[in-house]
Design a protein around this motif. Structure first.
Motif, PDB file in Angstrom:
ATOM      1  N   UNK A  70       0.847  -1.186   0.000  1.00 38.39           N
ATOM      2  CA  UNK A  70       0.000   0.000   0.000  1.00 38.39           C
ATOM      3  C   UNK A  70       0.887   1.243   0.000  1.00 38.39           C
ATOM      4  N   UNK A  71       0.657   2.216  -0.910  1.00 41.53           N
ATOM      5  CA  UNK A  71       1.449   3.454  -0.890  1.00 41.53           C
ATOM      6  C   UNK A  71       1.377   4.142   0.470  1.00 41.53           C
ATOM      7  N   UNK A  72       2.448   4.792   0.897  1.00 43.00           N
ATOM      8  CA  UNK A  72       2.542   5.270   2.281  1.00 43.00           C
ATOM      9  C   UNK A  72       1.679   6.485   2.628  1.00 43.00           C
ATOM     10  N   UNK A  73       1.519   7.414   1.683  1.00 42.84           N
ATOM     11  CA  UNK A  73       0.818   8.653   1.997  1.00 42.84           C
ATOM     12  C   UNK A  73      -0.423   8.795   1.120  1.00 42.84           C
ATOM     13  N   UNK A  74      -1.547   9.240   1.685  1.00 40.09           N
ATOM     14  CA  UNK A  74      -2.800   9.285   0.925  1.00 40.09           C
ATOM     15  C   UNK A  74      -2.992  10.549   0.091  1.00 40.09           C
ATOM     16  N   UNK A  75      -1.977  11.414   0.028  1.00 41.42           N
ATOM     17  CA  UNK A  75      -2.132  12.688  -0.680  1.00 41.42           C
ATOM     18  C   UNK A  75      -1.312  12.681  -1.963  1.00 41.42           C
ATOM     19  N   UNK A  76      -1.927  13.145  -3.052  1.00 41.27           N
ATOM     20  CA  UNK A  76      -1.221  13.246  -4.334  1.00 41.27           C
ATOM     21  C   UNK A  76      -0.388  14.510  -4.433  1.00 41.27           C
ATOM     22  N   UNK A  77      -0.716  15.503  -3.622  1.00 37.84           N
ATOM     23  CA  UNK A  77       0.013  16.761  -3.631  1.00 37.84           C
ATOM     24  C   UNK A  77      -0.008  17.381  -2.249  1.00 37.84           C
ATOM     25  N   UNK A  78       0.879  18.333  -2.034  1.00 39.29           N
ATOM     26  CA  UNK A  78       0.997  18.927  -0.704  1.00 39.29           C
ATOM     27  C   UNK A  78      -0.175  19.840  -0.360  1.00 39.29           C
ATOM     28  N   UNK A  79      -0.875  20.340  -1.368  1.00 41.05           N
ATOM     29  CA  UNK A  79      -2.080  21.112  -1.056  1.00 41.05           C
ATOM     30  C   UNK A  79      -3.162  20.193  -0.495  1.00 41.05           C
ATOM     31  N   UNK A  80      -3.181  18.935  -0.930  1.00 45.50           N
ATOM     32  CA  UNK A  80      -4.106  17.971  -0.330  1.00 45.50           C
ATOM     33  C   UNK A  80      -3.769  17.760   1.145  1.00 45.50           C
ATOM     34  N   UNK A  81      -2.484  17.652   1.429  1.00 48.61           N
ATOM     35  CA  UNK A  81      -2.012  17.530   2.816  1.00 48.61           C
ATOM     36  C   UNK A  81      -2.412  18.764   3.619  1.00 48.61           C
ATOM     37  N   UNK A  82      -2.258  19.942   3.021  1.00 50.28           N
ATOM     38  CA  UNK A  82      -2.637  21.186   3.685  1.00 50.28           C
ATOM     39  C   UNK A  82      -4.125  21.161   4.056  1.00 50.28           C
ATOM     40  N   UNK A  83      -4.955  20.743   3.118  1.00 52.28           N
ATOM     41  CA  UNK A  83      -6.386  20.662   3.396  1.00 52.28           C
ATOM     42  C   UNK A  83      -6.696  19.679   4.509  1.00 52.28           C
ATOM     43  N   UNK A  84      -5.961  18.553   4.537  1.00 50.58           N
ATOM     44  CA  UNK A  84      -6.207  17.532   5.556  1.00 50.58           C
ATOM     45  C   UNK A  84      -5.828  18.033   6.941  1.00 50.58           C
ATOM     46  N   UNK A  85      -4.604  18.582   7.073  1.00 49.76           N
ATOM     47  CA  UNK A  85      -4.192  18.980   8.423  1.00 49.76           C
ATOM     48  C   UNK A  85      -4.936  20.222   8.910  1.00 49.76           C
ATOM     49  N   UNK A  86      -5.366  21.072   7.982  1.00 53.33           N
ATOM     50  CA  UNK A  86      -6.144  22.250   8.391  1.00 53.33           C
ATOM     51  C   UNK A  86      -7.464  21.841   9.038  1.00 53.33           C
TER      52      UNK A  86
END
Length: 256
Positions: A70-86
């Motif tokens: 299974x790929x390690x991180x569920x985000x395709x881009x860092x803006x997706x990560x930004x939306x998740x942690x926000x």
């Protein structure tokens, strides 16, 4: 400044990501995790690093999937990560902890693959032009075995092993191997060319066991392709195939 959706139009998106060793994957995983943490804790600006992070993520994910992981991180881009942690992770500590847990889970997947035992290629860095395609096929075989988990997967390993041996037979096919007056085997008769190769480069009583061992690999690859087999059979066929190819390569170089 880079726009948040620039990565969607990266012309390199359609390129096939390079295959990587497990050690190299660990290094890339760490670098990706560090970047995620940095942009989520007041460090790097997303627009400065997102393009490279997306390209590396495609490579990381492709290699994890190639290994059946299974790929390690569920985000395709860092803006997706930004939306998740926000929305979900209010503090820097929570963000670091979340990324560390994902990274640790991915490392455990890689450790399990390594502990299971992989195929070793003693000449993985060979860059001989005439062997280039065969080297790529061997890398594919190693990856196939790494992701095989059942009989269908193990039989695929056998098929790849047999195909590599056939390609190898075509590679060494050379009229100079023929004894005087003997007609050449058919172009597709890789095993006949292989026998001719051994008769020339592994000649003599002192090489009898070597010839016998190398010939037996053909039968093993055939068995793993069609038989009722287990993981150990697939491992043996794959490792033996690499052994045959690299031993023949050494016989040629020693003769030269």
């Amino acid at each position: 400044m880079s726009d948040a959706i620039d990565g969607l139009f990266d012309p390199r998106r359609n390129e096939t990501p390079p295959a990587m060793s497990i050690d190299a994957l660990r290094g890339l995983l760490q670098a990706q995790a560090n970047t995620i943490v940095s942009v989520g804790t007041g460090g790097e600006r997303i627009q400065n690093v997102d393009g490279q992070w997306q390209r590396d993520t495609r490579t990381l994910n492709a290699n994890f999937r190639r290994l059946g992981l299974e790929p390690p991180f569920p985000w395709n881009g860092l803006w997706d990560w930004h939306g998740f942690y926000s929305q979900n992770l209010a503090t820097y500590h929570e963000r670091r902890t979340h990324v560390r847990e994902l990274t640790q889970a991915a490392l455990e997947q890689l450790d399990n693959i390594e502990a299971r035992g992989g195929i070793h290629d003693p000449a993985a860095d060979d860059d001989s032009p005439s062997w280039e395609n065969l080297n790529a096929r061997i890398l594919g075989l190693i990856e196939e075995y790494s992701s095989a988990r059942d009989r269908d997967g193990w039989q695929d390993v056998g098929r790849r092993s047999r195909e590599i041996l056939i390609d190898f037979g075509k590679l060494i096919a050379d009229p100079s191997l023929l004894p005087d007056g003997q007609p050449a085997p058919k172009a597709g008769d890789a095993k006949a060319w292989f026998d001719l190769f051994l008769a020339k480069y592994a000649v003599g009583k002192d090489k009898a066991e070597l010839r016998s061992t190398m010939r037996a690999v053909w039968d093993l690859a055939q068995k793993v392709t069609h038989g009722d087999i287990a993981d150990v059979d697939a491992f043996a066929a794959a490792q033996a195939t690499v052994l045959v190819v690299r031993t023949a390569q050494k016989l040629l170089r020693d003769a030269e």
